[in-house]
Scaffold this motif. Structure first.
Motif, PDB file in Angstrom:
ATOM      1  N   HIS A  52       1.140  -1.395   0.213  1.00 18.51           N
ATOM      2  CA  HIS A  52       0.222  -0.086   0.034  1.00 18.51           C
ATOM      3  C   HIS A  52       0.584   1.345   0.139  1.00 18.51           C
ATOM      4  N   LEU A  53       1.976   1.145  -0.268  1.00 16.39           N
ATOM      5  CA  LEU A  53       3.097   2.157  -0.946  1.00 16.39           C
ATOM      6  C   LEU A  53       2.021   3.279  -1.524  1.00 16.39           C
ATOM      7  N   GLY A  54       2.334   4.841  -1.329  1.00 16.44           N
ATOM      8  CA  GLY A  54       1.133   5.317  -2.088  1.00 16.44           C
ATOM      9  C   GLY A  54       0.127   5.254  -1.672  1.00 16.44           C
ATOM     10  N   ASP A  55      -0.652   4.515  -1.407  1.00 18.14           N
ATOM     11  CA  ASP A  55      -1.618   4.434  -0.935  1.00 18.14           C
ATOM     12  C   ASP A  55      -2.647   3.573  -2.291  1.00 18.14           C
ATOM     13  N   TYR A  56      -1.513   2.889  -3.002  1.00 17.23           N
ATOM     14  CA  TYR A  56      -1.652   1.958  -4.034  1.00 17.23           C
ATOM     15  C   TYR A  56      -1.507   0.621  -3.767  1.00 17.23           C
ATOM     16  N   THR A  57      -2.236  -0.645  -4.030  1.00 18.70           N
ATOM     17  CA  THR A  57      -2.244  -1.909  -3.790  1.00 18.70           C
ATOM     18  C   THR A  57      -1.173  -2.182  -4.903  1.00 18.70           C
ATOM     19  N   LEU A  58      -1.072  -3.272  -4.467  1.00 24.41           N
ATOM     20  CA  LEU A  58      -0.347  -3.802  -5.855  1.00 24.41           C
ATOM     21  C   LEU A  58      -0.302  -4.076  -7.436  1.00 24.41           C
ATOM     22  N   SER A  59      -1.469  -4.419  -7.532  1.00 24.27           N
ATOM     23  CA  SER A  59      -2.096  -4.709  -8.834  1.00 24.27           C
ATOM     24  C   SER A  59      -2.253  -2.834  -9.326  1.00 24.27           C
ATOM     25  N   GLN A  60      -2.642  -1.796  -8.786  1.00 19.46           N
ATOM     26  CA  GLN A  60      -2.718  -0.713  -8.778  1.00 19.46           C
ATOM     27  C   GLN A  60      -0.973  -0.194  -9.248  1.00 19.46           C
ATOM     28  N   ALA A  61      -0.558  -0.408  -8.514  1.00 23.71           N
ATOM     29  CA  ALA A  61       0.966   0.414  -8.678  1.00 23.71           C
ATOM     30  C   ALA A  61       0.996  -0.693 -10.383  1.00 23.71           C
ATOM     31  N   LEU A  62       1.030  -1.646 -10.448  1.00 23.89           N
ATOM     32  CA  LEU A  62       1.700  -2.745 -11.564  1.00 23.89           C
ATOM     33  C   LEU A  62       1.191  -2.166 -12.779  1.00 23.89           C
ATOM     34  N   VAL A 127      -0.282  -1.350 -27.885  1.00 20.55           N
ATOM     35  CA  VAL A 127       0.438  -2.698 -27.269  1.00 20.55           C
ATOM     36  C   VAL A 127       1.096  -2.773 -26.147  1.00 20.55           C
ATOM     37  N   PRO A 128       1.819  -2.308 -25.319  1.00 17.20           N
ATOM     38  CA  PRO A 128       2.627  -2.314 -24.268  1.00 17.20           C
ATOM     39  C   PRO A 128       1.404  -2.721 -23.324  1.00 17.20           C
ATOM     40  N   PHE A 129       0.565  -1.997 -22.817  1.00 16.70           N
ATOM     41  CA  PHE A 129      -0.231  -2.031 -21.912  1.00 16.70           C
ATOM     42  C   PHE A 129      -1.553  -3.317 -21.979  1.00 16.70           C
ATOM     43  N   VAL A 130      -1.886  -3.790 -23.227  1.00 18.63           N
ATOM     44  CA  VAL A 130      -2.394  -4.730 -23.558  1.00 18.63           C
ATOM     45  C   VAL A 130      -1.461  -6.547 -23.155  1.00 18.63           C
ATOM     46  N   ALA A 131       0.481  -5.140 -23.426  1.00 21.01           N
ATOM     47  CA  ALA A 131       0.887  -7.108 -23.072  1.00 21.01           C
ATOM     48  C   ALA A 131       1.125  -7.046 -21.173  1.00 21.01           C
ATOM     49  N   GLY A 132       1.093  -5.587 -20.983  1.00 16.98           N
ATOM     50  CA  GLY A 132       1.087  -5.979 -19.356  1.00 16.98           C
ATOM     51  C   GLY A 132       0.143  -6.526 -19.272  1.00 16.98           C
ATOM     52  N   ALA A 133      -1.289  -6.020 -19.482  1.00 23.22           N
ATOM     53  CA  ALA A 133      -2.463  -6.527 -18.696  1.00 23.22           C
ATOM     54  C   ALA A 133      -1.988  -8.543 -18.825  1.00 23.22           C
ATOM     55  N   LEU A 134      -1.816  -8.490 -20.081  1.00 22.55           N
ATOM     56  CA  LEU A 134      -1.793 -10.523 -20.171  1.00 22.55           C
ATOM     57  C   LEU A 134      -0.598 -11.235 -18.941  1.00 22.55           C
ATOM     58  N   LEU A 135       0.315  -9.885 -18.515  1.00 24.11           N
ATOM     59  CA  LEU A 135       1.628 -10.606 -18.199  1.00 24.11           C
ATOM     60  C   LEU A 135       1.101 -10.618 -17.209  1.00 24.11           C
ATOM     61  N   PHE A 136       0.472  -9.957 -16.220  1.00 26.95           N
ATOM     62  CA  PHE A 136       0.634  -8.705 -14.892  1.00 26.95           C
ATOM     63  C   PHE A 136      -1.298  -8.488 -14.395  1.00 26.95           C
ATOM     64  N   ASP A 137      -1.230  -9.088 -13.694  1.00 26.66           N
ATOM     65  CA  ASP A 137      -2.786  -8.604 -12.689  1.00 26.66           C
ATOM     66  C   ASP A 137      -3.020  -7.057 -12.774  1.00 26.66           C
ATOM     67  N   LEU A 138      -3.419  -6.677 -13.235  1.00 25.13           N
ATOM     68  CA  LEU A 138      -3.650  -5.457 -13.340  1.00 25.13           C
ATOM     69  C   LEU A 138      -5.036  -5.053 -12.958  1.00 25.13           C
ATOM     70  N   THR A 139      -4.721  -3.701 -12.747  1.00 25.58           N
ATOM     71  CA  THR A 139      -6.440  -3.035 -11.884  1.00 25.58           C
ATOM     72  C   THR A 139      -7.076  -2.183 -13.476  1.00 25.58           C
TER      73      THR A 139
END
Length: 269
Positions: A52-62, A127-139
């Motif tokens: 919760h650093l900076g009031d972000y969860t891990l998923s929000q930070a990613l 494309v980078p955002f879609v790649a990030g959504a496929l590789l990590f748990d994003l919000t």
């Protein structure tokens, strides 16, 4: 109406210019994706130590990481846009030709930069955002209105970015060589835009100052809008902050441009 069509044509020209370099775009997408993966793993390690650093969860930070990569070129945090061409035209003296055109110099370059921004959002953002959504748990928000609010914040951030880089470019009228101040601006923009680390994690006075500076409009605020930090009437506060800086920087650019134009007349005899 003719003026609107003219600037629309300049914006379309800016879009086509960058769309021409397909291999450069492909290389840029690859670079953004790789850098995003490196940054995401770094964030994972940091947030596991400081949840919760900076009031972000891990998923929000990613998610923040991949939003930053998606709009990095749109907001031109790293520089390399129109300001390079404008500085060269000032240095070579070709700016005299631009000043003879029956159009406003600042609006001409702004229109071209908006066209560039649209291309980079589509060509190097999705494309980078879609790649990030496929590789990590994003919000990732599902509400279309959230995405629309995000796009408005991105558009205002682009205008703020233009205002800053226009001032950097105009400094060439006095410095003649813009490398030094351009590199300085890239360093400052990278730190204070939040592209490397969210400004919300900066402590105390440093964090307050960073969030009050115009560079916060480039990445931090659009990312927070998409993450849902600001909702409802709070969005008007975000837009007001960005629009205020945009108006101030554009007005300052006009003052500097006026002073620079008088300098060209004096040098030309």
């Amino acid at each position: 109406m003719r003026t609107v069509r003219l600037y629309a044509a300049v914006a379309a020209g800016g879009f086509r210019r960058y769309a021409t370099y397909r291999w450069a775009t492909f290389a840029g997408v690859f670079t953004n994706t790789v850098f995003g993966v490196i940054l995401a793993y770094t964030y994972q390690a940091l947030w596991q130590e400081r949840p919760h650093l900076g009031d972000y969860t891990l998923s929000q930070a990613l998610t923040y990481v991949w939003i930053g990569q998606a709009i990095l070129m749109t907001s031109m945090v790293m520089g390399g846009g129109f300001e390079v061409d404008l500085i060269e035209r000032i240095r070579s003296g070709d700016i005299a030709v631009d000043l003879y055109r029956p159009v406003d110099l600042q609006s001409w370059w702004l229109a071209g930069d908006l066209g560039r921004a649209v291309f980079h959002l589509l060509g190097r953002g999705i494309v980078p955002f879609v790649a990030g959504a496929l590789l990590f748990d994003l919000t990732v928000p599902a509400a279309p209105l959230r995405w629309l609010s995000f796009l408005v914040a991105v558009a205002l951030g682009v205008v703020v970015s233009f205002g800053l880089r226009y001032l950097v470019a105009l400094s060439a009228f006095w410095l003649l060589h813009g490398d030094g101040i351009t590199r300085l601006h890239v360093f400052v923009a990278t730190f204070f835009s939040g592209v490397s680390l969210p400004l919300n994690v900066f402590p105390g006075l440093l964090g307050e100052v960073a969030r009050a500076l115009p560079w916060a409009s480039l990445v931090q605020l659009p990312a927070d809008v998409l993450l849902g930090t600001y909702r409802g009437s709070e969005l008007f506060g975000v837009y007001g902050f960005q629009a205020g800086w945009a108006v101030l920087l554009l007005a300052l650019g006009r003052l500097v441009q006026s002073a620079a134009t008088r300098r060209v007349v004096v040098q030309g005899g």
